[in-house]
Motif scaffolding. Structure first.
Motif, PDB file in Angstrom:
ATOM      1  N   ILE A 490      80.415  30.243 -65.441  1.00  0.00           N
ATOM      2  CA  ILE A 490      79.147  30.739 -66.006  1.00  0.00           C
ATOM      3  C   ILE A 490      78.430  29.721 -66.880  1.00  0.00           C
ATOM      4  N   PHE A 491      79.005  28.542 -67.141  1.00  0.00           N
ATOM      5  CA  PHE A 491      78.458  27.710 -68.211  1.00  0.00           C
ATOM      6  C   PHE A 491      77.065  27.174 -67.885  1.00  0.00           C
ATOM      7  N   ILE A 492      76.737  26.973 -66.603  1.00  0.00           N
ATOM      8  CA  ILE A 492      75.397  26.472 -66.273  1.00  0.00           C
ATOM      9  C   ILE A 492      74.352  27.557 -66.528  1.00  0.00           C
ATOM     10  N   GLU A 493      74.650  28.775 -66.100  1.00  0.00           N
ATOM     11  CA  GLU A 493      73.718  29.878 -66.376  1.00  0.00           C
ATOM     12  C   GLU A 493      73.639  30.151 -67.871  1.00  0.00           C
ATOM     13  N   LEU A 494      74.732  29.892 -68.573  1.00  0.00           N
ATOM     14  CA  LEU A 494      74.740  30.066 -70.024  1.00  0.00           C
ATOM     15  C   LEU A 494      73.718  29.155 -70.686  1.00  0.00           C
ATOM     16  N   TYR A 495      73.532  27.961 -70.159  1.00  0.00           N
ATOM     17  CA  TYR A 495      72.545  27.025 -70.701  1.00  0.00           C
ATOM     18  C   TYR A 495      71.134  27.620 -70.622  1.00  0.00           C
ATOM     19  N   PHE A 496      70.789  28.238 -69.504  1.00  0.00           N
ATOM     20  CA  PHE A 496      69.471  28.839 -69.356  1.00  0.00           C
ATOM     21  C   PHE A 496      69.311  30.040 -70.283  1.00  0.00           C
ATOM     22  N   ILE A 497      70.380  30.802 -70.474  1.00  0.00           N
ATOM     23  CA  ILE A 497      70.312  31.953 -71.368  1.00  0.00           C
ATOM     24  C   ILE A 497      70.096  31.496 -72.810  1.00  0.00           C
ATOM     25  N   LEU A 498      70.810  30.464 -73.243  1.00  0.00           N
ATOM     26  CA  LEU A 498      70.628  29.936 -74.598  1.00  0.00           C
ATOM     27  C   LEU A 498      69.210  29.405 -74.782  1.00  0.00           C
ATOM     28  N   ASN A 499      68.680  28.737 -73.760  1.00  0.00           N
ATOM     29  CA  ASN A 499      67.307  28.227 -73.848  1.00  0.00           C
ATOM     30  C   ASN A 499      66.302  29.367 -74.016  1.00  0.00           C
ATOM     31  N   SER A 500      66.502  30.439 -73.265  1.00  0.00           N
ATOM     32  CA  SER A 500      65.563  31.558 -73.348  1.00  0.00           C
ATOM     33  C   SER A 500      65.647  32.247 -74.706  1.00  0.00           C
ATOM     34  N   ILE A 501      66.840  32.296 -75.299  1.00  0.00           N
ATOM     35  CA  ILE A 501      67.002  32.959 -76.590  1.00  0.00           C
ATOM     36  C   ILE A 501      66.388  32.130 -77.717  1.00  0.00           C
ATOM     37  N   TRP A 502      66.755  30.870 -77.790  1.00  0.00           N
ATOM     38  CA  TRP A 502      66.359  30.056 -78.944  1.00  0.00           C
ATOM     39  C   TRP A 502      64.988  29.413 -78.782  1.00  0.00           C
ATOM     40  N   PHE A 503      64.539  29.176 -77.557  1.00  0.00           N
ATOM     41  CA  PHE A 503      63.220  28.572 -77.350  1.00  0.00           C
ATOM     42  C   PHE A 503      62.142  29.617 -77.036  1.00  0.00           C
ATOM     43  N   HIS A 504      62.496  30.922 -77.184  1.00  0.00           N
ATOM     44  CA  HIS A 504      61.547  32.024 -77.014  1.00  0.00           C
ATOM     45  C   HIS A 504      60.861  31.969 -75.649  1.00  0.00           C
ATOM     46  N   LYS A 505      61.674  31.824 -74.624  1.00  0.00           N
ATOM     47  CA  LYS A 505      61.174  31.855 -73.256  1.00  0.00           C
ATOM     48  C   LYS A 505      61.590  33.164 -72.595  1.00  0.00           C
ATOM     49  N   ILE A 506      60.872  33.528 -71.553  1.00  0.00           N
ATOM     50  CA  ILE A 506      61.196  34.759 -70.826  1.00  0.00           C
ATOM     51  C   ILE A 506      62.290  34.453 -69.802  1.00  0.00           C
ATOM     52  N   TYR A 507      63.417  35.142 -69.924  1.00  0.00           N
ATOM     53  CA  TYR A 507      64.487  35.022 -68.932  1.00  0.00           C
ATOM     54  C   TYR A 507      64.335  36.188 -67.964  1.00  0.00           C
ATOM     55  N   TYR A 508      64.080  35.855 -66.684  1.00  0.00           N
ATOM     56  CA  TYR A 508      63.828  36.930 -65.741  1.00  0.00           C
ATOM     57  C   TYR A 508      64.503  36.687 -64.395  1.00  0.00           C
ATOM     58  N   VAL A 509      65.499  35.817 -64.356  1.00  0.00           N
ATOM     59  CA  VAL A 509      66.221  35.585 -63.098  1.00  0.00           C
ATOM     60  C   VAL A 509      67.471  36.468 -63.080  1.00  0.00           C
ATOM     61  N   PHE A 510      67.247  37.768 -63.167  1.00  0.00           N
ATOM     62  CA  PHE A 510      68.368  38.696 -63.251  1.00  0.00           C
ATOM     63  C   PHE A 510      69.112  38.815 -61.931  1.00  0.00           C
ATOM     64  N   GLY A 511      68.486  38.403 -60.828  1.00  0.00           N
ATOM     65  CA  GLY A 511      69.220  38.364 -59.569  1.00  0.00           C
ATOM     66  C   GLY A 511      70.360  37.360 -59.640  1.00  0.00           C
ATOM     67  N   PHE A 512      70.054  36.151 -60.172  1.00  0.00           N
ATOM     68  CA  PHE A 512      71.110  35.159 -60.386  1.00  0.00           C
ATOM     69  C   PHE A 512      72.151  35.684 -61.369  1.00  0.00           C
TER      70      PHE A 512
END
Length: 618
Positions: A490-512
């Motif tokens: 999971i660590f690669i997807e974890l990077y995108f999740i951390l980016n969305s949380i701390w950089f205030h971006k919309i995370y919407y790739v819930f299929g992945f």
């Protein structure tokens, strides 16, 4: 001033902030379109200022738009807009706004505050019809990228420049059949202009980009004039697809690489587990049963040696049953939320819907936590059922709430808008005591009323001595070995999740995320079963706690990865921001530890019961 009518060429808008919190019964919350008619005013809202950057983040503390030191234009009596629980917990503070030509006098102390926020790359956030105002920029591939919010200011030769003029572009779609207009986009280009000319209407300034910028004097008072201009553009974008430009997935190849990487790990583990189950275990069970049928008494060997101890109650059975129950609650909450998000039920236009749904599901699944905890505690032979009921309902939630309350005091000290109001805090406590706790008690009652779970083998009265174990089978090394594989999935997807949380971006790739979550479940189950088999073959029957910690140990890697992420990606220097980052990271890691630990526990429990129920034992 502040009012301009809708036309298809040029228009004027009264920017009064509001939130469309009501929806037709035929629409999901937050996704009902607002149909405008000609000459109707368009309502716009202002939200909290947030640290935002594409490359480096220097703070994690949001501030209210009407923070007394920012000196933005505001109505005589600002009205806060109603928000969802999740929106409040995530720091949204939405107000109405006059957005008119105004002047503000900024004293030196406040100038220092504003300049520090500019240096930390803070962004201003507006909303129109639920759509965030965006700042458009060109990506490395030439594609236009829309980021939520627009810069408070910019740096010029080491000096902060305050943006005081906003060039607003409103995009609308005209529905000829219904003869109505719908907002489908809003972009803002902020500029810093020290001396705007007022020889034109307030909404029609035409300033040069080379104008003298606004430099706030930190040693004295600075007069700032806030202005804006509005341009209307007809767009072919339909209302249903207006969020697409915000939801473009950056670097989709990396998401696919993450998924392929996880699948390879799962296939590797599945192959090893299948080899053990189909070959080693099949041979072991056949030999054990053949020996049992023979008249000559032969000594047991392998994992059958510990059959009289493998179901012995673990140390601290009360604590184990409680954390497994709470871990099951978190697992179900996460699984159901991800399914709802992947199916598209959580619209990004309904701010805070994801967090709200998570809180609601967590509360309702309290009945599962109580049931699982009671069933396990009764199986372990526990008799202090009242302590088990109270511990399941309060131990883990109190730990999380206490940490949350402590971090909230840091936000209050920083005068941040993310500080949860007292009323909301009371509401959260009310949900805990009036919803989650009664359901947990009901679940415990149902669990204790059920018959005790009978194991396939009885435990001996005298525990068997465990021989010395090789290094990699000792508790800590084996847990660390087992935890690295779920983390690797999971660590690669974890990077995108951390980016969305701390950089205030919309995370919407819930299929992945749905696929990665499924892979995480399989990896936790398989690696824990594999390690348990090795321990049983080495005559170590202390598997209860180890099953939980083996898969739960991936949380330690997540926290360690977050530390690396902090030093390699973020540029945070303030003590408060550092405490908030590591505090929230610790809370998320603990919750992941409970979730993944429960997966490993139940998969190993089923495995051990299956193999010992397949052999003949006197």
């Amino acid at each position: 001033m502040g009012r301009f009518t809708w036309t298809r060429l040029t228009a004027a808008v009264t920017i009064l902030a509001t939130v469309a919190t009501t929806a037709s019964a035929f629409y999901l919350p937050g996704v009902a379109p607002h149909d405008y008619v000609d000459t109707e005013n368009v309502l716009v809202m202002v939200n909290a200022l947030t640290p935002s950057s594409e490359s480096e983040l220097k703070s994690v503390i949001p501030y209210d738009y009407y923070h007394e030191q920012l000196h933005f234009c505001q109505p005589e009596h600002p009205k806060a807009q109603p928000e969802s629980l999740g929106s409040i917990l995530f720091g949204d503070r939405i107000w109405d706004s006059p957005m008119k030509l105004c002047q503000a006098k900024v004293p030196g102390r406040d100038a220092l505050f504003i300049n520090d926020r500019i240096r930390e790359n803070y962004a201003i956030n507006w909303l129109v019809d639920g759509l965030p105002a965006a700042h458009a920029r060109r990506g490395s591939d030439g594609q236009t990228i829309y980021s939520m919010g627009f810069p408070l200011g910019s740096m010029d030769g080491g000096k902060p420049r305050l943006n005081n003029h906003y060039e607003i572009t409103m995009s609308y779609h005209y529905n000829q059949k219904l003869e109505v207009y719908r907002i489908v986009g809003i972009t803002v280009i902020p500029r810093s202009i020290a001396k705007p000319t007022a020889d034109k209407p307030a909404c029609g300034f035409d300033q040069l980009a080379t104008a003298e910028p606004v430099i706030l004097n930190e040693a004295g008072e600075t007069e700032v004039t806030y202005t804006y201009s509005v341009k209307w553009e007809s767009s072919d974008t339909e209302w249903a697809t207006r969020w697409d430009k915000y939801l473009l997935v950056g670097e989709p190849k990396i998401h696919w690489f993450s998924l392929v990487n996880s699948i390879i790990i799962v296939l590797f583990l599945t192959g090893m587990v299948a080899m053990i189950l189909l070959r080693a275990l099949h041979k072991d069970i056949s030999r054990y049963n053949q020996q049992e049928a023979q008249e000559d008494i032969q000594e047991d060997f392998g994992w059958k040696l510990v059959h009289g101890d493998v179901f012995r109650a673990p140390s601290y059975p009360m604590l184990l049953s409680i954390i497994v129950g709470n871990g099951t609650q978190l697992f179900l909450m996460s699984a159901v939320t991800i399914v709802f998000a992947a199916l598209g039920f959580l619209s990004p236009s309904n701010r805070g819907s994801l967090a709200t749904v998570m809180v609601v599901f967590y509360m309702f699944f309290g009945i599962v936590a109580g049931f699982v905890s009671a069933r396990l505690y009764k199986m372990f032979g526990g008799e202090a059922w009242k302590r088990n009921v109270v511990g399941t309902a309060f131990l883990f939630p109190a730990l999380i709430f206490g940490a949350f309350l402590g971090l909230n005091f840091f936000l209050i000290g920083a005068q941040s808008s993310a500080a949860v109001p007292f009323g909301t805090m009371v509401g959260v406590v009310a949900l805990w005591f009036l919803v989650s706790t009664p359901l947990s008690v009901i679940g415990s009652y149902l669990g204790f009323q059920r018959a005790k779970i009978e194991n396939p083998v009885r435990a001996n009265q005298i525990p068997r001595q465990i021989p010395d174990q090789v290094f990699y089978l000792k508790p800590i090394p084996s847990m660390l070995i087992g935890g690295v594989l779920p983390f690797g999935a999971i660590f690669i997807e974890l990077y995108f999740i951390l980016n969305s949380i701390w950089f205030h971006k919309i995370y919407y790739v819930f299929g992945f995320l749905f696929l990665v979550f499924g892979i995480l479940v399989l990896t936790c189950a398989e690696v824990t079963i594999l390690m348990c088999y090795f321990h049983l073959c080495a005559e170590d029957y202390h598997w209860w706690w180890r099953a939980f910690f083996t898969s739960g140990a991936s949380a330690f890697y997540i926290f360690g990865y977050s530390v690396i992420y902090y030093f390699s990606t973020l540029q945070i220097r303030s003590f408060t921001s550092m405490v908030l980052f590591f505090g929230w990271t610790a809370i998320m890691s603990i919750m992941f530890f409970m979730l993944s630990g429960a997966i490993g526990f139940f998969s190993t429990f089923a495995f051990v019961r299956k193999i010992y129920g397949s052999i003949k034992i006197d």
